[in-house]
Write an enzyme that holds these catalytic residues in place. Structure first.
Site, mmCIF file in Angstrom:
data_model
loop_
_atom_site.group_PDB
_atom_site.id
_atom_site.type_symbol
_atom_site.label_atom_id
_atom_site.label_comp_id
_atom_site.label_asym_id
_atom_site.label_seq_id
_atom_site.Cartn_x
_atom_site.Cartn_y
_atom_site.Cartn_z
ATOM 1 N N CYS A 1 -0.440 4.085 2.152
ATOM 2 C CA CYS A 1 -0.272 3.872 3.597
ATOM 3 C C CYS A 1 1.181 4.100 4.019
ATOM 4 O O CYS A 1 1.451 4.701 5.062
ATOM 5 C CB CYS A 1 -0.646 2.451 3.995
ATOM 6 N N ASP A 2 2.128 3.585 3.230
ATOM 7 C CA ASP A 2 3.512 3.479 3.699
ATOM 8 C C ASP A 2 4.515 4.349 2.943
ATOM 9 O O ASP A 2 5.680 4.433 3.345
ATOM 10 C CB ASP A 2 3.980 2.013 3.608
ATOM 11 N N CYS B 1 0.828 -1.209 0.000
ATOM 12 C CA CYS B 1 0.000 0.000 0.000
ATOM 13 C C CYS B 1 0.862 1.257 0.000
ATOM 14 O O CYS B 1 1.361 1.682 1.051
ATOM 15 C CB CYS B 1 -0.915 -0.010 1.220
#
Ligand code: NDP
Length: 317
Positions: free
Chosen positions: A136-137, A133
């Site tokens: 997300c990261d 992701c």
């Protein structure tokens, strides 16, 4: 007992919820404890959902769908389904909390799950340099060297997005041409921070506490080389999430839930399926939303066909 329970909260689940709720059937939506909103929660700009000419962020779109479903009376539960009992007239849905909810009809809209490379250390290094992701990261990889695996739209989108943070983004693809749409390919290919590594498979992941590099094996001549990396984003597609219905509903050879023709009717009466879990090909937010609509309308027809005594047991009657 409810009339309808919807399992899943992506575009298919929430669109089904909007339609079913507008039909005054007060559905319960089991939205998942950590993945509520589905895959679009991991996406940045959605530029191809009709009605948003300037694009909309994936999480924003899902919050709007949720709000629209709630406005008409859908109840959203942030919990996971552990068990589905689908065989009888009355369906039972057991949640992670231990509660069991009953309904006359169930819509399965559980979407799909990220595919893994299936190599050693993949799970151990997940969250320690290996990720599925970018939204997300990506933030953790400022000024780092990272790579994205895959040749589809997801890989192009992730790679392009990650150039906001990383100094260098490799795209590692097992072939010498991409599956991604032309607009996404062009965007990635014209980005000076992105370099394509063609005909290469990631065959080993290195690092003790965090990823430090990968082994690449050439898919044409079998030669092997090492690539130092701080992060690896895996974007090699998805598999339909059908574990709850294995041995309960018929599946297709592609692993999706089998439905009759263009409907949402599964192999069991009163059980309907919609979205990516039935779709091996198109897998777009808008096709999932359309599929959710089909399921909602099929549920309405099904409920109308049930005996009055059975319907009287459900709320709202
Ligand atoms: P796709 O299935 O389209 O692509 C997966 C890619 O990963 C392919 O290039 C495939 O290679 C490669 N791959 C698969 N398995 C492996 C493996 N084990 N090892 C190495 N490589 C592998 O998945 P996507 O997630 O990219 O896209 C899914 C759907 O979502 C598509 O319909 C896409 O159009 C859509 N989408 C749309 C977006 C948008 O429009 N904004 C954004 C993201 C996705 P090969 O080509 O050799 O098969």
């Amino acid at each position: 007992m409810r009339q309808v329970i919807i399992v899943g909260s992506g575009p298919a689940g929430y669109t089904a919820a909007i339609y079913v709720a507008r039909a005054s059937l007060a559905p319960l939506v089991v939205a998942s404890s950590v993945e509520a909103g589905g895959e679009l929660m991991n996406t940045t700009d959605v530029e191809n959902f009709p009605g948003f000419p300037d694009g909309i962020m994936g999480p924003d779109l899902m919050q709007r769908m949720q709000a629209q479903a709630e406005k008409f009376g859908a109840e959203i539960l942030l919990d996971d389904v552990m068990e589905l009992d689908l065989a009888g007239d009355i369906k039972r849905v057991t949640l992670g909390s231990g509660e069991t909810h009953e309904a006359l009809a169930v819509i399965v809209a559980t979407g799909s799950a990220y595919r893994k490379l299936g190599i050693e250390n993949e799970d151990r290094l997940s969250g320690h340099g290996v990720s599925w992701c970018a939204t997300c990261d990506g933030f953790f990889f400022r000024q780092k060297t990272i790579a994205v695996v895959g040749g589809g739209d997801s890989a192009m989108e992730e790679a392009t997005f990650l150039t906001r943070f990383a100094d260098k983004v490799y795209v590692i693809h097992r072939k010498d041409s991409l599956r991604a749409s032309k607009i996404m390919q062009d965007r990635a290919m014209n980005d000076p921070k992105i370099e394509f590594v063609w005909n290469a498979g990631v065959t080993a992941l290195h690092g003790d506490t965090a990823l430090t590099g990968v082994t690449l094996t050439d898919t044409v001549d079998g030669s092997v080389r090492e690539l130092d990396l701080d992060g690896l984003f895996i974007a090699i597609g998805n598999d339909p999430r059908t574990h709850l219905v294995h041995n309960k509903l018929d599946l297709t050879p592609e692993g999706t839930i089998a439905v009759k023709g263009r409907s949402s009717l599964t192999s069991l009466p009163g059980v309907f399926a919609a979205g990516d879990v039935i779709d091996p090909s198109y897998r777009q937010a808008i096709t999932a939303a359309g599929s959710g609509t089909v399921a909602a309308l099929d549920v309405e027809h099904y409920l109308a066909s049930l005996p009055a005594e059975l319907l009287a047991q459900a709320v709202p009657a």
